[in-house]
Design a protein around this motif. Structure first.
Motif, PDB file in Angstrom:
ATOM      1  N   GLY A 118       0.876  -1.178  -0.032  1.00 22.19           N
ATOM      2  CA  GLY A 118       0.023  -0.241   0.123  1.00 22.19           C
ATOM      3  C   GLY A 118       0.832   1.252   0.277  1.00 22.19           C
ATOM      4  N   TYR A 119       1.909   1.304   0.486  1.00 22.41           N
ATOM      5  CA  TYR A 119       2.701   2.611   0.585  1.00 22.41           C
ATOM      6  C   TYR A 119       3.119   2.969  -0.698  1.00 22.41           C
ATOM      7  N   LEU A 120       3.125   2.321  -1.777  1.00 19.58           N
ATOM      8  CA  LEU A 120       3.354   2.510  -3.266  1.00 19.58           C
ATOM      9  C   LEU A 120       2.263   3.171  -3.828  1.00 19.58           C
ATOM     10  N   THR A 121       1.129   3.056  -3.181  1.00 20.08           N
ATOM     11  CA  THR A 121      -0.270   3.631  -3.921  1.00 20.08           C
ATOM     12  C   THR A 121      -0.675   4.507  -3.151  1.00 20.08           C
ATOM     13  N   PRO A 122      -0.243   5.883  -2.965  1.00 24.15           N
ATOM     14  CA  PRO A 122      -0.667   6.907  -2.146  1.00 24.15           C
ATOM     15  C   PRO A 122      -2.128   7.298  -2.355  1.00 24.15           C
ATOM     16  N   ALA A 123      -2.843   7.759  -1.137  1.00 24.98           N
ATOM     17  CA  ALA A 123      -4.242   8.214  -1.337  1.00 24.98           C
ATOM     18  C   ALA A 123      -4.047   9.806  -2.052  1.00 24.98           C
ATOM     19  N   GLN A 124      -5.005   9.895  -3.030  1.00 22.17           N
ATOM     20  CA  GLN A 124      -5.297  11.346  -3.470  1.00 22.17           C
ATOM     21  C   GLN A 124      -5.783  12.230  -2.362  1.00 22.17           C
ATOM     22  N   THR A 125      -4.949  13.591  -2.321  1.00 22.41           N
ATOM     23  CA  THR A 125      -5.616  14.540  -1.390  1.00 22.41           C
ATOM     24  C   THR A 125      -5.925  15.713  -2.041  1.00 22.41           C
ATOM     25  N   TYR A 126      -6.654  16.684  -1.624  1.00 28.89           N
ATOM     26  CA  TYR A 126      -7.199  17.996  -2.291  1.00 28.89           C
ATOM     27  C   TYR A 126      -6.869  19.074  -1.447  1.00 28.89           C
ATOM     28  N   MET A 127      -6.371  20.216  -1.681  1.00 28.51           N
ATOM     29  CA  MET A 127      -6.441  21.391  -0.624  1.00 28.51           C
ATOM     30  C   MET A 127      -7.702  22.358  -1.104  1.00 28.51           C
ATOM     31  N   ASP A 128      -8.464  22.536  -0.048  1.00 31.11           N
ATOM     32  CA  ASP A 128      -9.654  23.119  -0.280  1.00 31.11           C
ATOM     33  C   ASP A 128      -9.586  24.456   0.566  1.00 31.11           C
ATOM     34  N   GLY A 129      -8.763  25.486   0.146  1.00 28.31           N
ATOM     35  CA  GLY A 129      -8.528  26.493   1.081  1.00 28.31           C
ATOM     36  C   GLY A 129      -7.465  26.222   1.815  1.00 28.31           C
ATOM     37  N   SER A 130      -7.673  26.175   3.278  1.00 31.76           N
ATOM     38  CA  SER A 130      -6.635  25.600   4.288  1.00 31.76           C
ATOM     39  C   SER A 130      -6.983  24.177   4.557  1.00 31.76           C
ATOM     40  N   GLN A 131      -7.808  23.790   4.050  1.00 33.14           N
ATOM     41  CA  GLN A 131      -8.243  22.133   4.584  1.00 33.14           C
ATOM     42  C   GLN A 131      -8.061  21.019   3.705  1.00 33.14           C
ATOM     43  N   LEU A 132      -7.406  20.393   4.287  1.00 33.92           N
ATOM     44  CA  LEU A 132      -6.904  18.987   3.368  1.00 33.92           C
ATOM     45  C   LEU A 132      -8.048  17.852   3.254  1.00 33.92           C
ATOM     46  N   LYS A 133      -8.255  17.694   1.948  1.00 32.11           N
ATOM     47  CA  LYS A 133      -9.590  16.537   1.855  1.00 32.11           C
ATOM     48  C   LYS A 133      -8.843  15.502   1.041  1.00 32.11           C
ATOM     49  N   LEU A 134      -9.631  14.430   1.453  1.00 28.90           N
ATOM     50  CA  LEU A 134      -9.330  12.883   0.850  1.00 28.90           C
ATOM     51  C   LEU A 134     -10.182  12.966  -0.217  1.00 28.90           C
ATOM     52  N   MET A 135      -9.356  12.531  -1.487  1.00 34.44           N
ATOM     53  CA  MET A 135     -10.326  11.855  -2.807  1.00 34.44           C
ATOM     54  C   MET A 135     -10.935  10.615  -2.520  1.00 34.44           C
ATOM     55  N   MET A 136     -12.220  10.572  -2.628  1.00 35.12           N
ATOM     56  CA  MET A 136     -12.585   9.127  -2.439  1.00 35.12           C
ATOM     57  C   MET A 136     -13.604   8.802  -3.454  1.00 35.12           C
ATOM     58  N   ILE A 137     -13.947   7.815  -3.644  1.00 36.11           N
ATOM     59  CA  ILE A 137     -15.062   6.909  -4.532  1.00 36.11           C
ATOM     60  C   ILE A 137     -15.986   6.275  -4.042  1.00 36.11           C
ATOM     61  N   ASN A 138     -17.229   6.327  -4.536  1.00 34.94           N
ATOM     62  CA  ASN A 138     -18.419   5.420  -3.988  1.00 34.94           C
ATOM     63  C   ASN A 138     -18.681   4.354  -5.000  1.00 34.94           C
ATOM     64  N   SER A 139     -19.774   3.622  -4.633  1.00 35.35           N
ATOM     65  CA  SER A 139     -19.919   2.563  -5.419  1.00 35.35           C
ATOM     66  C   SER A 139     -20.369   2.781  -7.030  1.00 35.35           C
ATOM     67  N   SER A 140     -20.801   4.083  -7.135  1.00 40.62           N
ATOM     68  CA  SER A 140     -21.364   4.441  -8.424  1.00 40.62           C
ATOM     69  C   SER A 140     -20.212   4.617  -9.295  1.00 40.62           C
ATOM     70  N   GLY A 141     -19.107   5.068  -8.681  1.00 41.72           N
ATOM     71  CA  GLY A 141     -17.739   5.490  -9.470  1.00 41.72           C
ATOM     72  C   GLY A 141     -17.814   6.982  -9.388  1.00 41.72           C
ATOM     73  N   THR A 142     -18.518   7.843  -8.441  1.00 40.71           N
ATOM     74  CA  THR A 142     -18.256   9.001  -8.504  1.00 40.71           C
ATOM     75  C   THR A 142     -17.201   9.478  -7.452  1.00 40.71           C
ATOM     76  N   VAL A 143     -16.118   9.997  -7.902  1.00 42.24           N
ATOM     77  CA  VAL A 143     -15.169  10.449  -7.181  1.00 42.24           C
ATOM     78  C   VAL A 143     -15.373  11.924  -6.658  1.00 42.24           C
ATOM     79  N   SER A 144     -15.160  12.206  -5.356  1.00 44.89           N
ATOM     80  CA  SER A 144     -15.226  13.538  -4.717  1.00 44.89           C
ATOM     81  C   SER A 144     -14.395  13.625  -3.386  1.00 44.89           C
ATOM     82  N   ALA A 145     -14.090  15.138  -3.283  1.00 46.15           N
ATOM     83  CA  ALA A 145     -13.020  15.459  -2.010  1.00 46.15           C
ATOM     84  C   ALA A 145     -14.320  15.144  -0.986  1.00 46.15           C
ATOM     85  N   ARG A 146     -13.874  14.648   0.049  1.00 48.41           N
ATOM     86  CA  ARG A 146     -14.385  14.532   1.421  1.00 48.41           C
ATOM     87  C   ARG A 146     -13.583  14.991   2.509  1.00 48.41           C
TER      88      ARG A 146
END
Length: 94
Positions: A66-94
């Protein structure tokens, strides 16, 4: 301190047998503190799993670790969000 992303493959009470390999659509997030050897849950996301980067998918750098597959993150202003996917395939910053 490290952050851990954990997506269980079965719920407590379900049999621990082959067939329960794929992650549930749930992610539990923990902080690991080496100095105290403690793992502390700080967030849970139901209906989502991490959306991993494909950075290391090359013949000379591919690994099942797993350490060679980093999680995607997104900076929303000063807040770090994690990119996540749901069962329908929609990717969003949460």
């Amino acid at each position: 301190m490290e952050d851990w992303l954990v997506s269980p493959t079965r719920d407590p009470g379900e049999p621990d047998v082959p067939g329960y390999y794929f992650p549930k659509w749930q992610t539990n997030m923990y902080h690991w503190t080496e100095s105290t050897a403690t793992l502390t849950n700080f967030r849970n996301e139901t209906g989502y799993i991490p959306y991993f980067q494909q950075t290391f998918e090359r013949a000379t750098a591919t690994s099942s670790d797993g350490y060679l597959t980093p999680a995607q993150t997104y900076m929303d202003g000063s807040q770090l969000k994690l990119m996540m996917i749901n069962s329908s395939g929609t990717v969003s910053a949460r």
